[in-house]
Scaffold this motif. Structure first.
Motif, PDB file in Angstrom:
ATOM      1  N   ASN A  79       0.456  -1.135   0.365  1.00  0.00           N
ATOM      2  CA  ASN A  79       0.160   0.465   0.070  1.00  0.00           C
ATOM      3  C   ASN A  79       1.406   1.420   0.040  1.00  0.00           C
ATOM      4  O   ASN A  79       0.557   2.417  -1.007  1.00  0.00           O
ATOM      5  N   ALA A  80       1.897   1.911   0.693  1.00  0.00           N
ATOM      6  CA  ALA A  80       3.193   1.533   0.725  1.00  0.00           C
ATOM      7  C   ALA A  80       3.607   2.611  -0.668  1.00  0.00           C
ATOM      8  O   ALA A  80       3.643   3.398  -0.818  1.00  0.00           O
ATOM      9  N   GLN A  81       3.795   0.985  -0.868  1.00  0.00           N
ATOM     10  CA  GLN A  81       4.408   1.512  -3.021  1.00  0.00           C
ATOM     11  C   GLN A  81       3.082   1.841  -3.631  1.00  0.00           C
ATOM     12  O   GLN A  81       3.595   2.756  -4.320  1.00  0.00           O
ATOM     13  N   ILE A  82       2.457   1.992  -3.331  1.00  0.00           N
ATOM     14  CA  ILE A  82       1.490   2.331  -4.234  1.00  0.00           C
ATOM     15  C   ILE A  82       0.558   3.224  -4.495  1.00  0.00           C
ATOM     16  O   ILE A  82       0.969   4.299  -5.050  1.00  0.00           O
ATOM     17  N   ILE A  83       1.031   4.228  -3.026  1.00  0.00           N
ATOM     18  CA  ILE A  83       0.991   5.439  -3.322  1.00  0.00           C
ATOM     19  C   ILE A  83       2.029   5.904  -3.034  1.00  0.00           C
ATOM     20  O   ILE A  83       1.931   6.975  -3.974  1.00  0.00           O
ATOM     21  N   LEU A  84       3.424   5.932  -2.776  1.00  0.00           N
ATOM     22  CA  LEU A  84       4.452   7.282  -3.116  1.00  0.00           C
ATOM     23  C   LEU A  84       4.625   6.599  -4.737  1.00  0.00           C
ATOM     24  O   LEU A  84       5.398   7.270  -5.292  1.00  0.00           O
ATOM     25  N   THR A  85       3.935   5.512  -4.935  1.00  0.00           N
ATOM     26  CA  THR A  85       4.679   5.899  -6.922  1.00  0.00           C
ATOM     27  C   THR A  85       3.521   6.269  -7.533  1.00  0.00           C
ATOM     28  O   THR A  85       3.764   6.862  -8.707  1.00  0.00           O
ATOM     29  N   LYS A  86       2.094   6.483  -7.190  1.00  0.00           N
ATOM     30  CA  LYS A  86       1.372   7.481  -7.467  1.00  0.00           C
ATOM     31  C   LYS A  86       2.160   8.635  -7.163  1.00  0.00           C
ATOM     32  O   LYS A  86       1.458  10.085  -7.840  1.00  0.00           O
ATOM     33  N   ALA A  87       2.459   9.088  -5.720  1.00  0.00           N
ATOM     34  CA  ALA A  87       2.616  10.349  -6.180  1.00  0.00           C
ATOM     35  C   ALA A  87       3.475  11.065  -6.954  1.00  0.00           C
ATOM     36  O   ALA A  87       4.063  12.040  -7.507  1.00  0.00           O
ATOM     37  N   SER A  88       4.621   9.863  -7.228  1.00  0.00           N
ATOM     38  CA  SER A  88       5.845  10.575  -7.814  1.00  0.00           C
ATOM     39  C   SER A  88       5.631  10.564  -9.866  1.00  0.00           C
ATOM     40  O   SER A  88       6.112  11.058 -10.345  1.00  0.00           O
ATOM     41  N   ASN A  89       4.690   9.545  -9.572  1.00  0.00           N
ATOM     42  CA  ASN A  89       3.838  10.466 -10.731  1.00  0.00           C
ATOM     43  C   ASN A  89       3.319  10.457 -11.067  1.00  0.00           C
ATOM     44  O   ASN A  89       3.603  11.966 -11.920  1.00  0.00           O
ATOM     45  N   ALA A  90       2.402  11.397 -10.386  1.00  0.00           N
ATOM     46  CA  ALA A  90       2.016  12.445 -10.721  1.00  0.00           C
ATOM     47  C   ALA A  90       2.921  13.798 -10.053  1.00  0.00           C
ATOM     48  O   ALA A  90       2.527  15.481 -11.244  1.00  0.00           O
ATOM     49  N   LEU A  91       3.277  14.263  -9.908  1.00  0.00           N
ATOM     50  CA  LEU A  91       4.300  15.234  -9.254  1.00  0.00           C
ATOM     51  C   LEU A  91       5.359  15.885 -10.857  1.00  0.00           C
ATOM     52  O   LEU A  91       5.666  16.266 -11.656  1.00  0.00           O
ATOM     53  N   ALA A  92       5.898  13.239 -11.128  1.00  0.00           N
ATOM     54  CA  ALA A  92       6.719  14.311 -12.689  1.00  0.00           C
ATOM     55  C   ALA A  92       5.966  14.839 -13.290  1.00  0.00           C
ATOM     56  O   ALA A  92       6.008  15.691 -14.974  1.00  0.00           O
ATOM     57  N   LEU A  93       4.291  14.313 -14.131  1.00  0.00           N
ATOM     58  CA  LEU A  93       3.347  14.746 -14.763  1.00  0.00           C
ATOM     59  C   LEU A  93       3.436  15.996 -14.887  1.00  0.00           C
ATOM     60  O   LEU A  93       3.015  17.262 -15.844  1.00  0.00           O
ATOM     61  N   SER A  94       3.031  16.509 -13.224  1.00  0.00           N
ATOM     62  CA  SER A  94       2.806  18.290 -13.509  1.00  0.00           C
ATOM     63  C   SER A  94       3.974  19.018 -13.841  1.00  0.00           C
ATOM     64  O   SER A  94       3.961  20.000 -14.217  1.00  0.00           O
ATOM     65  N   ILE A  95       5.217  18.617 -14.120  1.00  0.00           N
ATOM     66  CA  ILE A  95       6.407  19.041 -13.972  1.00  0.00           C
ATOM     67  C   ILE A  95       6.682  19.408 -15.523  1.00  0.00           C
ATOM     68  O   ILE A  95       7.154  20.261 -16.010  1.00  0.00           O
ATOM     69  N   ALA A  96       6.028  17.883 -16.647  1.00  0.00           N
ATOM     70  CA  ALA A  96       6.672  17.477 -17.020  1.00  0.00           C
ATOM     71  C   ALA A  96       5.182  18.517 -18.463  1.00  0.00           C
ATOM     72  O   ALA A  96       6.129  18.976 -19.293  1.00  0.00           O
ATOM     73  N   ASN A  97       4.775  19.417 -17.641  1.00  0.00           N
ATOM     74  CA  ASN A  97       3.393  20.023 -18.570  1.00  0.00           C
ATOM     75  C   ASN A  97       4.166  21.393 -18.942  1.00  0.00           C
ATOM     76  O   ASN A  97       3.956  21.932 -19.150  1.00  0.00           O
ATOM     77  N   ILE A  98       4.885  22.034 -17.081  1.00  0.00           N
ATOM     78  CA  ILE A  98       5.485  22.642 -17.939  1.00  0.00           C
ATOM     79  C   ILE A  98       6.327  23.369 -18.409  1.00  0.00           C
ATOM     80  O   ILE A  98       6.282  24.363 -18.532  1.00  0.00           O
ATOM     81  N   VAL A  99       6.947  22.475 -18.091  1.00  0.00           N
ATOM     82  CA  VAL A  99       8.471  22.226 -19.396  1.00  0.00           C
ATOM     83  C   VAL A  99       8.232  22.268 -20.251  1.00  0.00           C
ATOM     84  O   VAL A  99       8.652  22.795 -21.048  1.00  0.00           O
ATOM     85  N   LYS A 100       6.909  21.804 -21.257  1.00  0.00           N
ATOM     86  CA  LYS A 100       6.650  21.913 -22.124  1.00  0.00           C
ATOM     87  C   LYS A 100       5.815  22.850 -22.856  1.00  0.00           C
ATOM     88  O   LYS A 100       6.336  23.813 -23.122  1.00  0.00           O
ATOM     89  N   ILE A 101       5.470  23.530 -21.612  1.00  0.00           N
ATOM     90  CA  ILE A 101       4.925  25.038 -21.611  1.00  0.00           C
ATOM     91  C   ILE A 101       6.017  26.227 -22.116  1.00  0.00           C
ATOM     92  O   ILE A 101       6.132  27.102 -23.052  1.00  0.00           O
ATOM     93  N   PHE A 102       6.976  26.406 -20.926  1.00  0.00           N
ATOM     94  CA  PHE A 102       8.073  27.255 -20.840  1.00  0.00           C
ATOM     95  C   PHE A 102       9.668  26.991 -21.997  1.00  0.00           C
ATOM     96  O   PHE A 102      10.094  27.843 -22.461  1.00  0.00           O
ATOM     97  N   GLU A 103       9.070  25.862 -21.605  1.00  0.00           N
ATOM     98  CA  GLU A 103      10.878  24.864 -22.553  1.00  0.00           C
ATOM     99  C   GLU A 103      11.989  25.358 -21.774  1.00  0.00           C
ATOM    100  O   GLU A 103      12.356  25.506 -22.496  1.00  0.00           O
ATOM    101  N   PHE A 104      12.248  24.966 -20.517  1.00  0.00           N
ATOM    102  CA  PHE A 104      13.244  25.391 -20.189  1.00  0.00           C
ATOM    103  C   PHE A 104      13.717  24.367 -19.609  1.00  0.00           C
ATOM    104  O   PHE A 104      12.974  23.692 -18.926  1.00  0.00           O
ATOM    105  N   PRO A 105      15.069  24.038 -19.605  1.00  0.00           N
ATOM    106  CA  PRO A 105      15.786  22.863 -19.856  1.00  0.00           C
ATOM    107  C   PRO A 105      16.143  22.239 -18.154  1.00  0.00           C
ATOM    108  O   PRO A 105      16.815  21.355 -17.957  1.00  0.00           O
TER     109      PRO A 105
END
Length: 391
Positions: free
Chosen positions: A298-324
């Protein structure tokens, strides 16, 4: 157009700003930082020494020739007060012009206090610190309050702090100036940290995304070396971008926010809801990391989802600003596998190949006193602009 004098307000501000967050500089350091000519720097330094705010503080090292003079702010001249309010944590510090924290205190605000009582508590704690620090009131050039939630940095109003019940439209600037008679500024905590990170890490580019993980998740956008503040000072509310349209209710009142999936308090609530186990801890991430290492699925599931959610959010920001360049500060899973690998794989996998190739992720763990220093730096900048009529 008439040529500006070497000691113009702009040049004075450029030179004096170099000393913020630094103890000492040589003339060469100032020339390199400001890109001003040597005669201009010499002339400006002379005027600042005559003004009393800068002085010679020692002799530096040299590989050849005469050892250079070291210049710095005149000690014991002026001070600032920094207040880092990341509920329930409250940090208060007093700094000199170089933003050295001279005295500080860290407290936990009692959970039973109402907003009115919290403010009174803050005022009392600042007064206690002032009583321990011997100087004239006229030597304080400002108070900077770093706070989470929505603010209006112009009016000094804390509009909303979602983690404090009943906290709405509180004019902190008016209250603090009324109590202390010292100019007060209200700032977003992550924006302050993003600017300080840029100023204290010369290896960073002039354009980058700063992600700060505290009790919430925030973002600072540094462009051309300056922070993007937005209309009221709230730019970068990454934690409240929507990841799941029909997701869990966030403490802000909306559904599916990043913080509802990856926030410090929220991951523990998810674990308790999933398992039915009542877990009490002061550090949710550390607790779930330890459970994950003990093969708790259960801890692994929650931390995996948290990691994926943070990654998706940052990916969207990087695509918007194109800051490397992305600086990720304070993320608890940065040194924990497999979650760091999951995060990086999801982040890069949601970017176009050429953007992913250029992306530089910098993991950073700031010192707990850094926000206090960032508050002091902000006060000094306001003071410089006011003192030298440079806006």
């Amino acid at each position: 157009m008439p040529k500006k004098s070497q000691t113009s307000p702009e040049n004075r501000a450029k030179v004096i700003s170099c000393f913020t967050n630094r103890k000492s500089l040589t003339q060469e350091d100032i020339i390199w930082t400001t890109h001003l000519s040597r005669p201009t720097v010499v002339d400006v330094l002379k005027s600042l020494i005559e003004d009393g705010i800068i002085c010679k503080i020692g002799i530096g090292d040299s590989s050849k020739g005469r050892n250079p003079y070291l210049y710095g702010f005149t000690s014991n001249l002026y001070y600032s007060i920094g207040v880092d309010f990341d509920y329930p944590q409250l940090k208060i510090g007093i700094m000199n012009l170089s933003c050295q924290v001279l005295i500080q205190n860290t407290l936990l605000v009692p959970p039973t206090l109402t907003p009115v009582q919290i403010i009174e508590y803050m005022l009392q704690q600042i007064n206690k610190l002032l009583q321990q620090f011997s100087c004239e009131k006229s030597q304080f050039i400002g108070i900077c309050i770093s706070i989470t939630g929505l603010i209006n940095s112009t009016s000094g109003i804390s509009i909303y702090a979602e983690k404090i019940s009943g906290w709405k439209n509180i004019n902190l600037k008016e209250i603090f100036e009324g109590n202390f008679g010292i100019t007060t500024y209200i700032k977003n905590d992550i924006n302050l940290m993003a600017q300080l990170t840029y100023e204290t890490h010369p290896e960073l580019p002039e354009d980058f995304i700063y992600i700060g993980i505290r009790t919430g998740i925030g973002m600072g956008i540094i462009q051309n070396g300056e922070i993007c503040l937005g209309f009221k000072g709230n730019a970068g509310l990454l934690g409240h971008t929507t990841i799941e349209m029909d997701g869990d209710l966030c403490n802000c009142g909306k559904r599916g926010c990043l913080e509802s999936i990856a926030g410090e308090q929220e991951i523990l609530s998810r674990y308790i809801k999933l398992t039915g186990n009542k877990v009490e801890t002061d550090n949710s991430y550390e607790t779930l990391i330890n459970l994950s290492k003990a093969d708790d699925p259960n801890a692994q599931i929650i931390l995996t989802k948290a990691s994926n959610a943070l990654a998706l959010s940052i990916a969207n920001i990087v695509k918007i600003f194109e800051f490397p360049t992305v600086v990720l500060d304070g993320w608890p899973l940065a040194l924990t596998e497999p979650f760091r690998q999951i995060f990086e794989s999801t982040l890069r996998g949601n970017l176009f190949e050429n953007i992913s190739y250029d992306l530089n992720i910098i993991y950073y763990q700031s010192d707990p006193t850094e926000v206090i220093r960032a508050c002091g730096s902000s006060v000094v900048k306001h003071y410089i602009k006011k003192r030298y009529d440079f806006i």
